[in-house]
Design a protein around this motif. Structure first.
Motif, short mmCIF file in Angstrom:
data_model
loop_
_atom_site.label_atom_id
_atom_site.label_comp_id
_atom_site.label_asym_id
_atom_site.label_seq_id
_atom_site.Cartn_x
_atom_site.Cartn_y
_atom_site.Cartn_z
N TYR A 14 0.86 -1.18 0.00
CA TYR A 14 0.00 0.00 0.00
C TYR A 14 0.89 1.23 0.00
O TYR A 14 1.72 1.36 0.91
CB TYR A 14 -0.90 0.03 1.25
N VAL A 19 3.11 -4.91 2.72
CA VAL A 19 2.40 -5.49 3.86
C VAL A 19 2.26 -7.01 3.72
O VAL A 19 1.86 -7.70 4.66
CB VAL A 19 1.01 -4.84 4.09
N GLY A 40 -1.90 -6.91 12.15
CA GLY A 40 -1.04 -6.15 11.25
C GLY A 40 0.03 -6.97 10.55
O GLY A 40 0.85 -6.43 9.81
N SER A 41 0.02 -8.30 10.74
CA SER A 41 1.08 -9.12 10.14
C SER A 41 0.82 -9.48 8.68
O SER A 41 1.66 -10.09 8.04
CB SER A 41 1.31 -10.39 10.98
N GLY A 42 -0.37 -9.13 8.17
CA GLY A 42 -0.63 -9.34 6.74
C GLY A 42 -1.60 -10.46 6.44
O GLY A 42 -1.80 -10.81 5.27
N LYS A 43 -2.25 -11.01 7.47
CA LYS A 43 -3.14 -12.17 7.28
C LYS A 43 -4.34 -11.82 6.40
O LYS A 43 -4.63 -12.50 5.42
CB LYS A 43 -3.65 -12.66 8.65
N THR A 44 -5.05 -10.75 6.77
CA THR A 44 -6.24 -10.37 6.02
C THR A 44 -5.87 -9.97 4.60
O THR A 44 -6.60 -10.26 3.65
CB THR A 44 -6.97 -9.21 6.74
N THR A 45 -4.74 -9.33 4.45
CA THR A 45 -4.29 -8.95 3.12
C THR A 45 -4.11 -10.19 2.24
O THR A 45 -4.53 -10.20 1.08
CB THR A 45 -2.96 -8.16 3.22
P1 ADP Z 1 -3.75 -8.59 9.87
O1 ADP Z 1 -4.89 -9.21 9.14
O2 ADP Z 1 -2.62 -9.55 10.11
O3 ADP Z 1 -4.15 -7.88 11.12
P2 ADP Z 1 -3.67 -6.80 7.61
O4 ADP Z 1 -3.40 -7.68 6.44
O5 ADP Z 1 -5.07 -6.35 7.82
O6 ADP Z 1 -3.09 -7.48 8.92
O7 ADP Z 1 -2.78 -5.50 7.51
C1 ADP Z 1 -1.39 -5.54 7.24
C2 ADP Z 1 -0.86 -4.13 7.16
O8 ADP Z 1 -1.42 -3.48 6.04
C3 ADP Z 1 -1.22 -3.28 8.36
O9 ADP Z 1 -0.10 -2.52 8.71
C4 ADP Z 1 -2.35 -2.43 7.86
O10 ADP Z 1 -2.36 -1.21 8.53
C5 ADP Z 1 -2.02 -2.26 6.40
N1 ADP Z 1 -3.21 -2.07 5.57
C6 ADP Z 1 -4.26 -2.94 5.45
N2 ADP Z 1 -5.19 -2.48 4.59
C7 ADP Z 1 -4.73 -1.29 4.14
C8 ADP Z 1 -5.23 -0.29 3.21
N3 ADP Z 1 -6.40 -0.46 2.56
N4 ADP Z 1 -4.47 0.81 3.02
C9 ADP Z 1 -3.28 0.97 3.63
N5 ADP Z 1 -2.76 0.09 4.52
C10 ADP Z 1 -3.46 -1.03 4.76
#
Ligand code: ADP
Length: 352
Positions: A14, A19, A40-45
């Motif tokens: 991003y 991420v 914040g480790s990137g799981k949802t991403t």
């Molecule tokens: P997790 O699921 O492990 O909590 P995420 O995958 O949600 O982590 O997020 C990983 C990183 O990406 C975090 O630092 C989060 O702030 C960042 N992030 C997630 N979505 C966005 C977005 N749409 N724009 C900018 N940063 C994002």
């Protein structure tokens, strides 16, 4: 591979901020893979890259043999359930469950049948005519799961599906999810969670994420019994991590020699000894440590002792401790050589 999910060196950024860093991971047909890691480790991403809601900066995503990297979400045939149910509030339960099927122009009679099947499977058949607001959180989540299952997906993505529920409901839903998986043995499931109990309970394998990277991947038993690194050891199950110096077939820990499998570690090297708190016993035995009690917590089934051993805190979870020692008492602890794992030296904190 006919089903399953494959990440081929998937990177997501991003605004130039990486991420998800070159993720390589394969989820087999019918396998439940937990993505476990701190916030914040990137799981949802990673999960959203499979669903098609984020586009990788590089790398490819495969569903079975299909490269879906360039496909929009609705053409991927994926079922997804997120933390906050995301039901349509103005639609009754059956209409919510039918939603994905209508969007796909499924014939009416088939929609009726599939909605009935999905509601039956999730135990919600009796609630078909209710609105979401007339349901509890747990029931709403069942409807969300029914909606995801109604399209008969090969791949089910679950993003912290239980985290909005209270502890008791969570444990009931865990059992339900395990049963659902047995009834759908060909559906591959990617399950995002920061909760190690959910991961240990449900997953065939766990992928441990740490700061955008895959740290370790293995069966729950492998990661628990033989973690490869400190992060995995502490995130999967909780562990004593104590700095030691490697000897020949033993290590020296705060002046005491303890026997462990030193593998290929070089004599004189620094390493970290990992022993699970419940594998430590009180009293003399093999691999003895002497220390002083600094804290005792009663946890119902166990007592947790915090024992200071040569400047390090060692946790011991003991069952059936009838006469617990008092604060400041000297104690002897022991553990079996097979119950300890030697890890590469890392940054051991004593701040648990
Ligand atoms: P997790 O699921 O492990 O909590 P995420 O995958 O949600 O982590 O997020 C990983 C990183 O990406 C975090 O630092 C989060 O702030 C960042 N992030 C997630 N979505 C966005 C977005 N749409 N724009 C900018 N940063 C994002």
């Amino acid at each position: 591979m006919s089903g399953g999910i494959r990440f081929d060196s998937v990177t997501v950024a991003y605004d130039g901020n990486v991420v998800l860093d070159s993720l390589d991971l394969t989820v087999g047909t019918g396998e439940v893979m937990a993505l476990l890691g701190p916030s914040g480790s990137g799981k949802t991403t990673a999960l959203r890259a499979v669903a098609g809601f984020v586009r990788p900066a590089s790398g490819r995503v495969f569903l079975g043999d299909r490269d879906v990297t360039d496909l929009p979400p609705y053409r991927r045939g994926i079922g997804m359930v997120v933390q906050q149910y995301a039901l349509f509030p103005h639609m009754r339960v059956d209409a919510n469950v039918a939603f994905g099927l209508k969007a796909r122009r499924t014939p009416k009679a088939e929609i009726r049948q599939r909605v009935a099947d999905a509601l039956e499977m999730t135990g919600m058949a009796a609630y078909a005519r209710r609105h979401p607001r007339e349901l509890s959180g747990g029931q709403q989540q069942r409807v969300a799961i029914a909606r995801a299952l109604a399209i008969r997906p090969d791949v089910l993505l679950l993003d912290e599906p239980l985290s909005a529920l209270d502890a008791q409901l969570r444990s009931g839903m865990l059992t339900e999810l395990a049963r659902l998986h047995r009834e759908l043995p060909d559906v591959s499931i990617l399950y995002v969670t920061h909760d190690q109990v959910e991961a240990l309970t449900l997953a065939d394998r766990i992928a441990v994420m740490d700061r955008a990277r895959l740290r370790a991947c293995g069966t729950p038993r492998e990661l628990y019994r033989a973690p490869s690194d400190e992060f995995t050891a502490s995130f999967v199950g909780g562990a004593n991590l104590v700095p030691v110096t490697v000897g020949a077939g033993s290590v020296s820990l705060a002046g005491a020699e303890v026997k462990v499998d030193t593998g290929g570690a070089v004599a004189g090297a620094r390493a970290t000894l990992c022993v699970r708190p419940h594998l430590i016993g009180l009293g003399p035995g093999p691999n003895q440590l002497t220390g002083v009690i600094r804290e005792i917590q009663w946890r119902g089934a166990t007592h947790r002792l915090y024992v200071e051993v040569g400047g390090h805190t060692v946790l011991a979870d003991l069952r059936e401790l009838r006469n617990p020692p008092g604060l400041g008492d000297p104690v002897v602890l022991h553990f079996a050589p097979d119950d300890a794992v030697l890890l590469p030296a890392g940054v051991v904190g004593d701040d648990r």
